[in-house]
Design a protein around this motif. Structure first.
Motif, PDB file in Angstrom:
ATOM      1  N   UNK A  18      -5.571  61.269  36.202  1.00 35.72           N
ATOM      2  CA  UNK A  18      -4.922  62.479  36.513  1.00 35.72           C
ATOM      3  C   UNK A  18      -5.230  62.909  37.910  1.00 35.72           C
ATOM      4  N   UNK A  19      -6.195  62.130  38.590  1.00 29.01           N
ATOM      5  CA  UNK A  19      -6.502  62.463  39.749  1.00 29.01           C
ATOM      6  C   UNK A  19      -5.679  62.220  40.892  1.00 29.01           C
ATOM      7  N   UNK A  20      -5.457  62.864  41.887  1.00 26.14           N
ATOM      8  CA  UNK A  20      -4.408  62.864  42.894  1.00 26.14           C
ATOM      9  C   UNK A  20      -4.133  61.373  43.041  1.00 26.14           C
ATOM     10  N   UNK A  21      -2.651  61.038  43.171  1.00 28.06           N
ATOM     11  CA  UNK A  21      -2.280  59.812  43.672  1.00 28.06           C
ATOM     12  C   UNK A  21      -2.331  58.587  42.722  1.00 28.06           C
ATOM     13  N   UNK A  22      -2.725  58.818  41.571  1.00 29.48           N
ATOM     14  CA  UNK A  22      -2.964  57.716  40.746  1.00 29.48           C
ATOM     15  C   UNK A  22      -2.298  58.115  39.170  1.00 29.48           C
ATOM     16  N   UNK A  23      -1.278  57.423  38.945  1.00 25.25           N
ATOM     17  CA  UNK A  23      -0.549  57.531  37.611  1.00 25.25           C
ATOM     18  C   UNK A  23      -1.286  56.753  36.640  1.00 25.25           C
ATOM     19  N   UNK A  24      -1.337  57.219  35.362  1.00 24.05           N
ATOM     20  CA  UNK A  24      -2.126  56.670  34.370  1.00 24.05           C
ATOM     21  C   UNK A  24      -1.344  55.130  33.994  1.00 24.05           C
ATOM     22  N   UNK A  25      -2.008  54.222  33.933  1.00 24.70           N
ATOM     23  CA  UNK A  25      -1.604  53.080  33.639  1.00 24.70           C
ATOM     24  C   UNK A  25      -1.245  52.976  31.981  1.00 24.70           C
ATOM     25  N   UNK A  26      -0.434  52.037  31.460  1.00 27.73           N
ATOM     26  CA  UNK A  26      -0.044  52.178  30.049  1.00 27.73           C
ATOM     27  C   UNK A  26      -0.956  52.057  29.014  1.00 27.73           C
ATOM     28  N   UNK A  27      -2.088  51.371  29.438  1.00 22.52           N
ATOM     29  CA  UNK A  27      -3.287  51.482  28.313  1.00 22.52           C
ATOM     30  C   UNK A  27      -4.058  52.599  28.512  1.00 22.52           C
ATOM     31  N   UNK A  28      -3.796  53.426  29.489  1.00 18.97           N
ATOM     32  CA  UNK A  28      -4.671  54.872  29.653  1.00 18.97           C
ATOM     33  C   UNK A  28      -3.862  55.804  28.660  1.00 18.97           C
ATOM     34  N   UNK A  29      -2.805  55.612  28.296  1.00 19.19           N
ATOM     35  CA  UNK A  29      -1.884  56.585  27.678  1.00 19.19           C
ATOM     36  C   UNK A  29      -2.141  56.760  26.220  1.00 19.19           C
ATOM     37  N   UNK A  30      -1.791  58.218  26.090  1.00 21.88           N
ATOM     38  CA  UNK A  30      -1.893  58.524  24.614  1.00 21.88           C
ATOM     39  C   UNK A  30      -0.290  58.376  24.084  1.00 21.88           C
ATOM     40  N   UNK A  31      -0.020  58.642  22.665  1.00 25.92           N
ATOM     41  CA  UNK A  31       1.234  58.416  22.261  1.00 25.92           C
ATOM     42  C   UNK A  31       2.142  59.631  22.515  1.00 25.92           C
ATOM     43  N   UNK A  32       1.285  60.983  22.383  1.00 27.33           N
ATOM     44  CA  UNK A  32       2.103  62.371  22.553  1.00 27.33           C
ATOM     45  C   UNK A  32       1.103  63.167  23.079  1.00 27.33           C
ATOM     46  N   UNK A  33       1.507  64.003  23.932  1.00 31.84           N
ATOM     47  CA  UNK A  33       0.857  65.250  24.414  1.00 31.84           C
ATOM     48  C   UNK A  33       1.009  66.356  23.549  1.00 31.84           C
ATOM     49  N   UNK A  34       0.413  67.553  23.428  1.00 33.26           N
ATOM     50  CA  UNK A  34       0.774  68.824  22.846  1.00 33.26           C
ATOM     51  C   UNK A  34       0.432  69.789  23.797  1.00 33.26           C
TER      52      UNK A  34
END
Ligand code: NAP
Length: 316
Positions: A18-34
């Motif tokens: 989440x830090x400025x300038x970097x999108x999370x890569x696929x393996x960083x991600x969770x399936x859903x955000x609430x």
């Protein structure tokens, strides 16, 4: 153990992502955000966790996330980071104004690009259409939902959530959303349809709540048990359900001419409630309002028709 390690790793990565300038890569991600962890949002996130999904959460008041973090959710440091953490972003806050407060702050809206926004806050059909148009500008897919359940029912097999929006987007996300509500119901491409039906159901519920409270006043004034009154209503539920279905069909067909009980008979019964309230010294506010509507319908010549002919005097 490996799960815990994975969770901690993901948490660290998501925050870093989440830090400025970097999108999370696929393996960083969770399936859903609430986003939104009030009574309902917390129930939604908990149901997703129970179903085994990896979930990121965010709430304006961060302390409300603690029980969910203990259940395995990842707490994002900002709404922007929460959106960036998952392909599907569920928002459930007080209303669409609160949604706007969250999504229009800082760079939050930009994070939605390429994501699917699922709005489960309660709103009007117009708000659903406006939010869909806004999401399109952000290049986000959009589903608009309405929850016909209490928080404790979320995740249940019979729980109903209505969803409208593009069918392809619904199909892509239906398995996840079905973990929130076994009776997930697709309402079609017209995005305002879910909140239309929700508003109509709420209108019915409002009448029920008001009627129930006046009925309780009657019981209390006459020394009868209010709990027994509630139980009697519960036993009548199937009959009342059948009547609602019948009256919906009557209004849709426009055929009001074959009532089992006429509007005039019901109107006179409702007028008697005003008399009863005066005799018992309780408020006449509710029955007087109802009796006035029936009186207008009878005076307009609809006395011999179905009760649902009341709609004729409510139209402009
Ligand atoms: P709630 O417990 O009062 O929670 C409200 C949520 O909205 C909290 O997360 C609150 O954040 C957030 N919020 C409000 N204003 C905000 C703002 N300006 N900026 C950021 N966040 C804001 O309400 P709820 O029961 O969860 O209801 C949420 C939605 O679900 C509503 O639209 C409601 O109609 C719908 N719904 C609820 C039920 C139910 O039985 N509860 C049933 C069907 C539908 P804070 O924690 O920081 O205050």
């Amino acid at each position: 153990m490996s799960h815990l390690r994975g969770t901690r790793a993901r948490r660290t990565q998501t925050r870093a992502g989440s830090s400025r300038g970097r999108q999370p890569s696929e393996h960083d991600m969770t399936e859903a955000t609430v986003i939104g962890l009030g009574e309902m949002g917390s129930a939604l996130a908990a149901a997703l966790l129970r179903a085994g999904h990896r979930v990121t959460v965010w709430n304006r008041t961060a302390a409300k996330a603690q029980p969910l973090v203990q259940q395995g959710a990842v707490l994002a440091p900002s709404a922007e980071a929460a959106i960036g953490a998952s392909a599907v972003v569920i928002v459930c806050v007080s209303n669409y104004g609160a949604t706007r407060d969250i999504l229009l702050a800082g760079n939050t809206a930009a994070a939605l690009r390429g994501r699917t926004l699922v709005q489960l806050s309660t709103g009007t059909p117009q708000e659903a259409r406006d939010t869909q148009a806004w999401a399109q500008v952000q290049r986000a897919a959009y589903l608009d939902g309405a929850i016909l359940a209490w928080p404790s029912q979320i995740g249940g097999a019979e729980t109903t959530i209505l969803v409208s929006g593009a069918e392809a987007v619904f199909r892509l996300n239906s398995a996840l959303l079905r973990d929130l509500a076994g009776n997930l119901t697709y309402m079609g491409e017209a995005v305002g349809q879910s909140s239309t039906l929700f508003s109509a159901v709420l209108s019915y519920m409002a009448g029920r709540w008001i009627g129930l409270c006046h009925g309780a006043l009657i019981c209390q004034a006459e020394g009868a048990s209010v709990a027994s009154f509630g139980a009697t209503l519960a036993s009548l539920a199937p009959i009342l359900g059948a009547e609602s279905k019948h009256l919906g069909e009557v209004i849709e067909s426009g055929n009001y001419g074959h009532p089992e009980s006429t509007l005039k008979t019901a109107g006179e019964d409702v007028e008697r409630l005003v008399q009863q309230a005066k005799e018992a010294g309780i408020s006449t506010e509710v029955p007087a309002f109802a009796a006035a509507l029936f009186r207008r319908a009878i005076d307009a010549g609809h006395g011999a028709e179905e009760h649902a002919a009341l709609i004729k005097i409510l139209r402009p």
